[in-house]
Scaffold this motif. Structure first.
Motif, PDB file in Angstrom:
ATOM      1  N   LEU A   1      32.459  39.735  28.538  1.00 54.38           N
ATOM      2  CA  LEU A   1      31.788  39.281  29.624  1.00 54.38           C
ATOM      3  C   LEU A   1      32.096  39.881  30.901  1.00 54.38           C
ATOM      4  CD1 LEU A   1      29.086  38.026  30.717  1.00 54.38           C
ATOM      5  CD2 LEU A   1      30.097  35.892  30.721  1.00 54.38           C
ATOM      6  N   ASP A   2      31.378  40.776  31.690  1.00 58.26           N
ATOM      7  CA  ASP A   2      31.832  41.126  33.000  1.00 58.26           C
ATOM      8  C   ASP A   2      30.802  41.092  33.861  1.00 58.26           C
ATOM      9  OD1 ASP A   2      32.554  42.464  35.237  1.00 58.26           O
ATOM     10  OD2 ASP A   2      32.908  44.499  34.342  1.00 58.26           O
ATOM     11  N   VAL A   3      30.818  40.125  34.938  1.00 62.12           N
ATOM     12  CA  VAL A   3      29.928  39.585  35.739  1.00 62.12           C
ATOM     13  C   VAL A   3      30.094  40.160  37.421  1.00 62.12           C
ATOM     14  CG1 VAL A   3      28.773  37.842  34.223  1.00 62.12           C
ATOM     15  CG2 VAL A   3      30.616  37.459  36.158  1.00 62.12           C
ATOM     16  N   GLY A   4      31.049  41.210  37.177  1.00 62.45           N
ATOM     17  CA  GLY A   4      31.712  41.348  38.508  1.00 62.45           C
ATOM     18  C   GLY A   4      30.549  41.938  39.681  1.00 62.45           C
ATOM     19  N   GLY A   5      29.587  42.594  38.974  1.00 65.40           N
ATOM     20  CA  GLY A   5      28.722  43.114  39.947  1.00 65.40           C
ATOM     21  C   GLY A   5      27.524  42.086  40.471  1.00 65.40           C
ATOM     22  N   CYS A   6      27.597  40.910  40.091  1.00 65.08           N
ATOM     23  CA  CYS A   6      26.767  40.041  40.475  1.00 65.08           C
ATOM     24  C   CYS A   6      27.178  39.201  41.652  1.00 65.08           C
ATOM     25  CB  CYS A   6      26.287  39.078  39.315  1.00 65.08           C
ATOM     26  SG  CYS A   6      25.748  39.587  37.884  1.00 65.08           S
ATOM     27  N   SER A   7      26.957  39.961  42.700  1.00 66.11           N
ATOM     28  CA  SER A   7      27.425  39.153  43.951  1.00 66.11           C
ATOM     29  C   SER A   7      26.891  37.789  44.465  1.00 66.11           C
ATOM     30  CB  SER A   7      27.046  40.138  45.061  1.00 66.11           C
ATOM     31  OG  SER A   7      25.796  40.570  45.273  1.00 66.11           O
ATOM     32  N   LYS A   8      25.726  37.438  43.813  1.00 69.80           N
ATOM     33  CA  LYS A   8      24.966  36.189  44.295  1.00 69.80           C
ATOM     34  C   LYS A   8      25.253  34.945  43.251  1.00 69.80           C
ATOM     35  CE  LYS A   8      22.242  38.575  47.571  1.00 69.80           C
ATOM     36  NZ  LYS A   8      20.675  38.816  47.986  1.00 69.80           N
ATOM     37  N   LEU A   9      25.828  35.428  42.132  1.00 65.41           N
ATOM     38  CA  LEU A   9      25.808  34.606  41.087  1.00 65.41           C
ATOM     39  C   LEU A   9      26.538  33.320  41.181  1.00 65.41           C
ATOM     40  CD1 LEU A   9      25.133  34.385  38.071  1.00 65.41           C
ATOM     41  CD2 LEU A   9      27.759  35.032  37.476  1.00 65.41           C
TER      42      LEU A   9
ATOM     43  N   SER B   1      28.692  41.562  23.484  1.00 62.59           N
ATOM     44  CA  SER B   1      29.402  42.293  24.837  1.00 62.59           C
ATOM     45  C   SER B   1      28.353  42.277  25.648  1.00 62.59           C
ATOM     46  CB  SER B   1      29.823  43.476  24.296  1.00 62.59           C
ATOM     47  OG  SER B   1      30.418  44.176  25.397  1.00 62.59           O
ATOM     48  N   LEU B   2      28.744  41.993  27.077  1.00 58.32           N
ATOM     49  CA  LEU B   2      27.810  42.201  28.020  1.00 58.32           C
ATOM     50  C   LEU B   2      28.381  42.431  29.383  1.00 58.32           C
ATOM     51  CD1 LEU B   2      24.691  41.620  29.345  1.00 58.32           C
ATOM     52  CD2 LEU B   2      25.355  39.257  29.511  1.00 58.32           C
ATOM     53  N   THR B   3      27.858  43.554  30.052  1.00 54.54           N
ATOM     54  CA  THR B   3      28.365  43.739  31.364  1.00 54.54           C
ATOM     55  C   THR B   3      27.097  44.014  32.316  1.00 54.54           C
ATOM     56  OG1 THR B   3      30.117  45.359  30.560  1.00 54.54           O
ATOM     57  CG2 THR B   3      29.446  45.712  32.776  1.00 54.54           C
ATOM     58  N   ILE B   4      27.151  42.967  33.466  1.00 58.20           N
ATOM     59  CA  ILE B   4      25.737  43.108  34.028  1.00 58.20           C
ATOM     60  C   ILE B   4      26.072  42.969  35.554  1.00 58.20           C
ATOM     61  CG2 ILE B   4      25.974  40.659  34.171  1.00 58.20           C
ATOM     62  CD1 ILE B   4      22.899  40.633  33.830  1.00 58.20           C
ATOM     63  N   GLY B   5      25.487  43.642  36.375  1.00 56.53           N
ATOM     64  CA  GLY B   5      25.498  43.852  37.668  1.00 56.53           C
ATOM     65  C   GLY B   5      24.114  43.815  38.335  1.00 56.53           C
TER      66      GLY B   5
ATOM     67  N   ALA C   1      38.307  35.168  25.166  1.00 61.57           N
ATOM     68  CA  ALA C   1      39.667  34.839  25.500  1.00 61.57           C
ATOM     69  C   ALA C   1      39.932  34.767  26.901  1.00 61.57           C
ATOM     70  CB  ALA C   1      40.491  35.801  24.820  1.00 61.57           C
ATOM     71  N   THR C   2      39.273  35.756  27.658  1.00 65.92           N
ATOM     72  CA  THR C   2      39.830  35.936  29.138  1.00 65.92           C
ATOM     73  C   THR C   2      38.293  36.127  29.678  1.00 65.92           C
ATOM     74  OG1 THR C   2      39.963  38.261  29.101  1.00 65.92           O
ATOM     75  CG2 THR C   2      41.949  36.752  28.667  1.00 65.92           C
ATOM     76  N   LEU C   3      38.300  35.579  31.081  1.00 62.55           N
ATOM     77  CA  LEU C   3      36.946  36.069  32.019  1.00 62.55           C
ATOM     78  C   LEU C   3      37.509  36.053  33.517  1.00 62.55           C
ATOM     79  CD1 LEU C   3      33.940  36.361  32.021  1.00 62.55           C
ATOM     80  CD2 LEU C   3      33.822  33.732  32.126  1.00 62.55           C
ATOM     81  N   HIS C   4      37.318  37.086  33.972  1.00 60.71           N
ATOM     82  CA  HIS C   4      37.692  37.076  35.423  1.00 60.71           C
ATOM     83  C   HIS C   4      36.533  36.916  36.379  1.00 60.71           C
ATOM     84  CE1 HIS C   4      41.553  38.773  34.244  1.00 60.71           C
ATOM     85  NE2 HIS C   4      40.838  39.819  33.154  1.00 60.71           N
ATOM     86  N   LEU C   5      36.807  36.019  37.335  1.00 58.73           N
ATOM     87  CA  LEU C   5      35.604  35.410  37.924  1.00 58.73           C
ATOM     88  C   LEU C   5      35.992  35.593  39.599  1.00 58.73           C
ATOM     89  CD1 LEU C   5      34.631  32.337  36.036  1.00 58.73           C
ATOM     90  CD2 LEU C   5      33.670  34.693  36.288  1.00 58.73           C
ATOM     91  N   SER C   6      37.208  36.180  39.738  1.00 56.02           N
ATOM     92  CA  SER C   6      37.621  36.249  41.086  1.00 56.02           C
ATOM     93  C   SER C   6      36.635  36.996  42.037  1.00 56.02           C
ATOM     94  CB  SER C   6      39.099  36.613  41.251  1.00 56.02           C
ATOM     95  OG  SER C   6      39.120  38.064  40.790  1.00 56.02           O
ATOM     96  N   SER C   7      36.084  38.123  41.363  1.00 57.52           N
ATOM     97  CA  SER C   7      35.192  38.705  42.232  1.00 57.52           C
ATOM     98  C   SER C   7      33.748  38.214  42.581  1.00 57.52           C
ATOM     99  CB  SER C   7      34.955  40.296  41.614  1.00 57.52           C
ATOM    100  OG  SER C   7      34.306  39.695  40.274  1.00 57.52           O
ATOM    101  N   VAL C   8      33.699  36.971  42.040  1.00 57.06           N
ATOM    102  CA  VAL C   8      32.306  36.239  42.177  1.00 57.06           C
ATOM    103  C   VAL C   8      32.487  35.021  43.014  1.00 57.06           C
ATOM    104  CG1 VAL C   8      29.994  35.535  41.072  1.00 57.06           C
ATOM    105  CG2 VAL C   8      31.716  37.163  39.849  1.00 57.06           C
ATOM    106  N   PRO C   9      32.897  34.986  44.288  1.00 58.09           N
ATOM    107  CA  PRO C   9      33.157  33.756  45.016  1.00 58.09           C
ATOM    108  C   PRO C   9      32.105  32.873  45.171  1.00 58.09           C
ATOM    109  CG  PRO C   9      32.882  35.762  46.543  1.00 58.09           C
ATOM    110  CD  PRO C   9      32.697  35.958  45.189  1.00 58.09           C
ATOM    111  N   THR C  10      30.701  33.336  44.812  1.00 61.27           N
ATOM    112  CA  THR C  10      29.576  32.457  45.110  1.00 61.27           C
ATOM    113  C   THR C  10      29.484  31.488  44.109  1.00 61.27           C
ATOM    114  OG1 THR C  10      28.247  34.237  44.073  1.00 61.27           O
ATOM    115  CG2 THR C  10      28.398  34.366  46.508  1.00 61.27           C
ATOM    116  N   LEU C  11      30.162  31.519  42.933  1.00 59.65           N
ATOM    117  CA  LEU C  11      29.794  30.571  41.871  1.00 59.65           C
ATOM    118  C   LEU C  11      30.211  29.278  42.197  1.00 59.65           C
ATOM    119  CD1 LEU C  11      31.753  32.297  38.816  1.00 59.65           C
ATOM    120  CD2 LEU C  11      29.277  31.598  38.782  1.00 59.65           C
ATOM    121  N   LYS C  12      29.306  28.224  41.895  1.00 57.29           N
ATOM    122  CA  LYS C  12      29.165  26.846  42.170  1.00 57.29           C
ATOM    123  C   LYS C  12      29.480  25.997  40.855  1.00 57.29           C
ATOM    124  CE  LYS C  12      26.203  27.275  46.165  1.00 57.29           C
ATOM    125  NZ  LYS C  12      24.985  27.173  46.847  1.00 57.29           N
TER     126      LYS C  12
END
Length: 390
Positions: free
Chosen positions: A351-359, A330-334, A370-381
Motif C-alpha cells: 500500500l502506497d498512500v504517499g500522494g494523498c496529501s490530505k488523508l 496491491s494499491l498505489t493511490i495519489g 509487513a511495512t507501511l510508510h506514512l511519514s509523507s502523510v502528516p495530516t493523518l489523525k
C-alpha cells in the motif's frame, strides 16, 4: 523708362512643427483605433462602459467589464485588421454587441480568453457573430468557471470567409453556448477541441427549427481523446462536412461536447469496478462527465470482489473510498482530495498512500502488510493497522 526689379530677401524664422503620427497597432475596439497615444486607456466610440488597455510588447488587450454596442455596417466590437496573434483578455462581465456587422471580425489570428469567472456575451444581428476573414485562427479559451455565449440572429454564430483556410480552436476551461439561427459553425475548414480533467471543455451547439445545419462546410473536426459528444448517435461526417444523426444532418438538435471518462477496460481494468460504476446514475450512459466527476465525493465499493482500483485517479474529487472486504492485494493511490481510505480485509501486501496529501483516516485492518510508510502523510489523525504482520 525701364522698370528695374530688385531681389527682395525676406529674413525670418521659419518654424516647422513636425508632429509625429501615432502608431496604429492594427486593431480596433468599439470602433476606436488602438494606437501609441491611447493604448493605456482606450475610450470613446462604441465603448459604453468598462476599461480597455493594451500592452504592445505582449500583444495583449484587456477588456474589463466592457459593454460595447455598435450599429450599422462595418461597425464592430472587436476588429483585428492587421495584428498577428492578438490576445484579447476578457475580465468580468463583457458584452459585445453589433447590429448589421460582425461583433468580432478577425483578419489575423486572434485569441479570446475569458479570465477567472468571466461572463462573455457576443451577440450579432443580421451578420455572423464571429467572422474569420482570412487564413488565420480564432481561439476561444478560458479559466474553469468562465463562460461564453455566442448568439447570431438571422445569421451564423461562427463563420469563415469563403475558400479561406480558417481555423477555430476551443481550448480547455470554457463553457460555451453557441446559437446561430442559420447555423452554429459554418464554412470553417478546421475545428479543433482540447480539454482535460482539471480544466474541462463544456460546449453546447444549439440547433434551431429553421432547417439550417448546426455544423456545415467543415473539412476537419478534431476532438480530443476524452471529449464526449451527446446525443451519442451524433457523429461528424467528413465527406459531408457536417454533424449527422442517424445518417441525416443535425439541424434542430442541441449537441453537447464535454470532457468525460469512458467506463471501459482501458480506464478501469477491473470488471467488477466497472459493473459498479455503470450501475450508478452518473455512469449509466457509459461515461463519467466532468460535471459528475466534480460532484463525486464518495466511492462505496466494499464487498464486491474487486481486485484493482486502477482508474480511481480519474475521479479527482473523491474525499472517501470504502473498498474493504475485496481482493485488492496491491494499491498505489495519489488523490489530493482524499481524506478517508478504508481497505481492510483485502489480503493486501503493498500500500502506497504517499500522494494523498490530505488523508486523515486510514483503515487497513486484517491485511498482509509487513511495512507501511506514512511519514509523507502528516495530516493523518486516525490509523488502524491491527491484524497485520508485525
Amino acid at each position: 523708362m525701364m522698370n528695374k526689379r530688385f531681389p527682395v530677401v525676406l529674413v525670418g524664422v521659419l518654424v516647422s512643427i513636425l508632429a509625429q503620427a501615432a502608431t496604429y497597432y492594427g486593431f480596433k475596439i468599439g470602433g476606436v483605433s488602438v494606437n501609441s497615444d491611447n493604448y493605456q486607456n482606450v475610450t470613446g466610440g462604441g465603448i459604453d462602459s468598462g476599461t480597455v488597455t493594451y500592452n504592445p510588447d505582449t500583444k495583449v488587450v484587456t477588456l474589463t467589464n466592457v459593454s460595447i454596442k455598435r450599429t450599422g455596417s462595418n461597425n464592430r466590437a472587436i476588429y483585428n485588421e492587421s495584428c498577428p496573434n492578438l490576445r484579447v483578455r476578457l475580465v468580468g462581465n463583457c458584452n459585445l454587441v453589433a447590429l448589421d456587422a460582425a461583433p468580432v471580425r478577425a483578419e489575423q489570428s486572434t485569441a479570446l480568453d475569458a479570465i477567472g469567472d468571466a461572463r462573455v456575451s457576443i451577440a450579432g444581428k443580421n451578420e455572423d457573430a464571429i467572422y474569420i476573414a482570412g487564413n488565420c485562427y480564432v481561439m476561444l479559451s478560458g479559466d474553469r468557471g468562465s463562460s461564453f455565449e455566442i448568439v447570431a440572429t438571422n445569421s451564423r454564430a461562427i463563420a469563415c470567409e469563403s475558400e479561406k483556410a480558417g481555423v477555430v480552436y476551443f481550448e480547455p476551461g470554457i463553457t460555451a453556448t453557441i446559437n446561430g439561427s442559420k447555423g452554429c459553425i459554418v464554412g470553417v475548414p478546421k475545428v479543433l477541441f482540447s480539454s482535460y480533467l482539471e480544466n474541462p471543455l463544456e460546449m453546447k451547439l444549439v440547433g434551431n427549427s429553421g432547417g439550417y445545419k448546426v455544423v456545415s462546410g467543415v473539412t476537419s473536426w478534431s476532438k480530443g481523446q476524452n471529449e464526449m459528444v451527446s446525443p451519442s448517435n451524433v457523429s461528424f461526417d467528413a465527406s459531408a462536412g457536417t454533424l449527422v444523426q442517424n445518417g441525416s444532418p443535425v439541424t434542430s438538435e442541441t449537441v453537447r461536447i464535454t470532457y468525460a471518462i469512458p467506463i471501459q477496460a482501458d480506464y478501469f481494468p477491473d470488471a467488477n469496478l466497472r459493473k459498479y460504476l455503470l450501475a450508478q446514475n452518473y455512469g449509466k450512459d457509459g461515461f463519467i462527465e466532468s460535471s459528475e466527476i466534480v460532484n463525486l465525493k464518495n466511492l462505496m465499493v466494499y464487498g464486491r470482489n474487486i481486485a484493482s482500483l486502477t482508474g480511481v485517479k480519474y475521479l479527482k474529487n473523491l474525499e472517501s473510498i470504502y473498498a474493504y472486504s475485496n481482493n485488492i492485494t496491491s494499491l498505489t493511490i495519489g488523490l489530493d482530495s482524499l481524506k478517508t481510505l478504508s481497505v481492510a480485509n483485502n489480503g493486501m501486501t503493498m500500500l502506497d498512500v504517499g500522494g494523498c496529501s490530505k488523508l486523515e483516516s486510514l483503515y487497513v485492518r486484517n491485511n498482509q502488510l509487513a511495512t507501511l510508510h506514512l511519514s509523507s502523510v502528516p495530516t493523518l489523525k486516525s490509523v488502524d493497522l491491527s491484524e497485520n504482520p508485525s
